[in-house]
Design an enzyme around this catalytic site. Structure first.
Site, PDB file in Angstrom:
ATOM      1  N   LYS A 194      -1.111  -9.564   2.472  1.00 11.13           N
ATOM      2  CA  LYS A 194      -0.383  -9.158   3.676  1.00 11.13           C
ATOM      3  C   LYS A 194      -1.266  -8.203   4.461  1.00 11.13           C
ATOM      4  O   LYS A 194      -1.976  -7.390   3.870  1.00 11.13           O
ATOM      5  CB  LYS A 194       0.944  -8.475   3.293  1.00 11.13           C
ATOM      6  N   ASP A 220       0.841  -1.201   0.000  1.00 12.35           N
ATOM      7  CA  ASP A 220       0.000   0.000   0.000  1.00 12.35           C
ATOM      8  C   ASP A 220       0.879   1.255   0.000  1.00 12.35           C
ATOM      9  O   ASP A 220       0.373   2.373  -0.062  1.00 12.35           O
ATOM     10  CB  ASP A 220      -1.024  -0.005   1.148  1.00 12.35           C
ATOM     11  N   GLU A 278       9.277  -4.635  10.438  1.00 12.98           N
ATOM     12  CA  GLU A 278       9.675  -3.301   9.941  1.00 12.98           C
ATOM     13  C   GLU A 278      10.179  -2.430  11.083  1.00 12.98           C
ATOM     14  O   GLU A 278       9.491  -2.270  12.112  1.00 12.98           O
ATOM     15  CB  GLU A 278       8.480  -2.620   9.233  1.00 12.98           C
TER      16      GLU A 278
END
Ligand code: KIV
Length: 267
Positions: free
Chosen positions: A114, A45, A183
């Site tokens: 995801k 995204d 992340e």
């Protein structure tokens, strides 16, 4: 070239080589990434920020994700195509999550999806997996909820936050995810989580001891200059190359140098 299977992907955690994942948002870049032998193509995204000019990823819609995923799928043979579930397409309830994931597979032709979140989203992961759709988890800095996390900053720095992230990783694994993006977490914590779960971890800003690495293609290629996070390595400056090509075209048209004889039909 046959598709990479989920079994092969799982085996790479034990046997190597490390997994590679890059984003792509359209047909030509998907072809480049796939032909270069990258294992997973993420229609992230991040699309919203690097391609559509939105200020954040929250603005991205499911329709936009479906549209771009379909273009990427048309350009991909071997890599697994992973499509991001955008903000609010899965958080409200498991039924929404399954329907949204289903659209990314049926209309976008993604191989898997995801979604962001750990323990709070485990029920959604479980429901999507039960519907027969492979899910990749994503914890640590989760851009869809960055405001709640205090901004775009490293997560899991103190002992309590690190324990929480480890619990999130285990919840994502237990819910049935086949892989997990980490992340912006300290490398020692990412290494600990990588050891603690049996599914492959794919790091971005999480150090070198994850089972694989992911970057945003536009960051790697120098095509996005609004900001560059510390974890990005720029492998090329295509933004500059493109600007030079466009400038050369303008100059040659203005000077009358283009089109030349060789670009002109006669007779
Ligand atoms: O949207 C995206 O590109 C991502 C990566 C940063 C992992 O989620």
């Amino acid at each position: 070239m046959p598709k990479l299977s989920l079994l092969e992907l799982a085996q790479r955690k034990l046997r190597g080589p490390k997994l590679t994942m890059l984003t792509a948002y359209d047909y030509p870049t998907a072809r480049v990434v796939d032909r270069a032998g990258i294992d997973l193509i993420l229609v992230g995204d991040s699309l919203g920020m690097v391609c559509l000019g939105y200020p954040d990823t929250v603005s991205v819609t499911l329709d936009e994700m479906v549209h771009h995923t379909a273009a990427v799928a048309r350009g991909t043979e071997r890599a697994l195509v992973v499509a991001d579930l955008p903000f609010l397409s899965y958080q409200v309830c498991a039924e929404d999550a399954v329907r949204s994931a289903g659209r990314l597979l049926k209309q976008g032709r993604a191989d898997c999806v995801k979604l962001e979140g750990g323990r709070t989203q485990a029920d959604k992961i479980e429901a999507i997996v039960r519907a027969g759709i492979p899910v990749m988890g994503h914890i640590g800095l989760t851009p869809q909820t960055a405001t709640q996390l205090g901004g775009f900053k490293v997560q899991g720095r103190d002992a309590e936050a690190a324990r929480a992230l480890e619990a999130d990783a285990k919840a994502v694994e237990a819910a049935g995810a086949f892989a997990l993006v980490l992340e912006c977490v300290p490398s020692t914590l990412a290494a600990r989580i990588t050891q603690a779960v049996s599914i492959p971890t794919i790091g971005i800003g999480a150090g070198g001891r994850c089972d694989g690495q992911v970057l945003v293609l536009h960051d790697l290629a120098g095509l996005f200059d609004r900001f560059t996070p510390k974890f990005v390595k720029r492998y090329a400056d295509l933004g500059r190359a493109l600007a030079e090509a466009v400038e050369a075209f303008r100059q040659e048209v203005e000077d009358g140098a283009f089109p030349g004889e060789e670009h002109t039909f006669t007779g």
